[in-house]
Design an enzyme around this catalytic site. Structure first.
Site, PDB file in Angstrom:
ATOM      1  N   GLN A   1       0.847  -1.269  -0.018  1.00  0.00           N
ATOM      2  CA  GLN A   1       0.106  -0.092  -0.020  1.00  0.00           C
ATOM      3  C   GLN A   1       0.857   1.289  -0.020  1.00  0.00           C
ATOM      4  O   GLN A   1       0.651   2.171  -0.696  1.00  0.00           O
ATOM      5  CB  GLN A   1      -0.954  -0.017   1.214  1.00  0.00           C
TER       6      GLN A   1
ATOM      7  N   TYR B   1       4.186  -8.439  16.777  1.00  0.00           N
ATOM      8  CA  TYR B   1       4.410  -7.370  15.605  1.00  0.00           C
ATOM      9  C   TYR B   1       4.825  -5.891  16.061  1.00  0.00           C
ATOM     10  O   TYR B   1       6.062  -5.349  15.487  1.00  0.00           O
ATOM     11  CB  TYR B   1       2.991  -7.199  14.855  1.00  0.00           C
TER      12      TYR B   1
END
Length: 304
Positions: A15, A128
């Site tokens: 993206q 993460y």
């Protein structure tokens, strides 16, 4: 006229990377490499590309972003979000080029009652977030020239993400359930690319002062995922999208109703005053970018 600087973009198929390539094209010599073309986790491959391309600026848009999967595959997250960043940082140091890197709001735990500034204490709640913070810290401690941008809830029209999933579901279902107790700032990838470009290309400020900095890069305002869905469907309906589920048909639920392996911070709003002051502009509210997203999505679908 001097030659244009060369910008190497990693993760160019994602993206942010895709929008970086689009926005930077024209004012820079852009070389965008997808994750298939360059595995940033391979140090030898990274060195080889640098020797060939000789970039002036490296924009690292490659990242492992599967938040839930990272809980069971932390080594994969570390490979891309830390070890690959270490390779890129060391190689940029060797070649004397600027490293631009993207971080996340998930480096924070969401316990603060006010927006997080760039210097606030980090405390990621999941694998993460820990892998991203490790990459950030390595750059800060070892890089000669860097820019780190902390992003939140990134989306664009050409990828699978929260708004695209909501729109797809709204076309086939008459009711949707969306969590209302996670707060952040939806951020258009095009917004990210344009402001990174402006920060790098705008003259006047001392580059040494502007660089070697962390910037929170999000629009103004905040929203829950529920707020995001409501606003998205409201605008899609107004623009003529064929929806089975309208904004008033969306039901709020709590995060505890979802089976999410990774713990999320409940409220992370990033204080973006630093970059607005640096650029001398004021960002719009987060929902001002929804119409552009919907129009781009419509054009994309018409061309399929």
């Amino acid at each position: 006229m001097p030659d244009r600087q060369t910008v190497l973009v990693t993760g160019a198929n994602g993206q942010v990377g895709r929008n970086i390539c689009s926005v930077f094209d024209g004012s820079f010599n852009v070389i965008g490499l997808s994750s298939l073309e360059l595995d940033v986790g391979e140090a030898a491959a990274t060195h080889k590309i640098f020797d060939k391309v000789r970039p002036d600026i490296v924009i690292n848009a490659a990242a492992y972003t599967k938040v839930d999967d990272a809980e069971a595959n932390s080594s994969l997250a570390d490979r891309t979000n830390f070890h690959a960043v270490r390779h890129l940082c060391d190689t940029c140091l060797k070649h004397d080029c600027l490293l631009v890197h993207f971080s996340t709001d998930y480096v924070f735990d969401g316990e603060a009652t006010r927006p997080y500034s760039e210097g606030d204490q980090t405390n990621p709640l999941n694998a993460y977030g820990r892998s991203k913070l490790a990459g950030d810290n390595y750059i800060i401690e070892n890089s000669k020239q860097y820019l780190i941008f902390r992003l939140a809830w990134v989306y664009d029209h050409a990828d699978v993400n929260f708004p695209s999933k909501i729109l797809h579901a709204a076309k086939v279902k008459d009711r949707l359930k969306v969590v209302d107790d996670q707060i952040g700032t939806p951020t258009s990838a095009e917004f990210v690319a344009k402001n990174v470009h402006q920060l790098i290309t705008t003259g006047g400020a001392d580059k040494n002062q502007r660089y070697n900095n962390v910037y929170n890069l999000v629009p103004n305002g905040e929203a829950s995922w529920f707020d995001f869905a409501i606003r998205l469907l409201s605008r899609a309906d107004a623009l003529g999208f064929n929806l089975k589920c309208k904004a008033e048909d969306v039901m709020p639920i709590k995060s505890s109703h979802l089976a999410q392996p990774a713990k999320r911070p409940q409220r992370v709003v990033l204080d973006n005053r630093k970059i607005q002051q640096e650029l001398g502009i004021r960002f719009a509210l987060w929902d001002a970018y929804i119409d552009d997203f919907l129009e781009q999505l419509r054009r994309q679908n018409e061309n399929i």
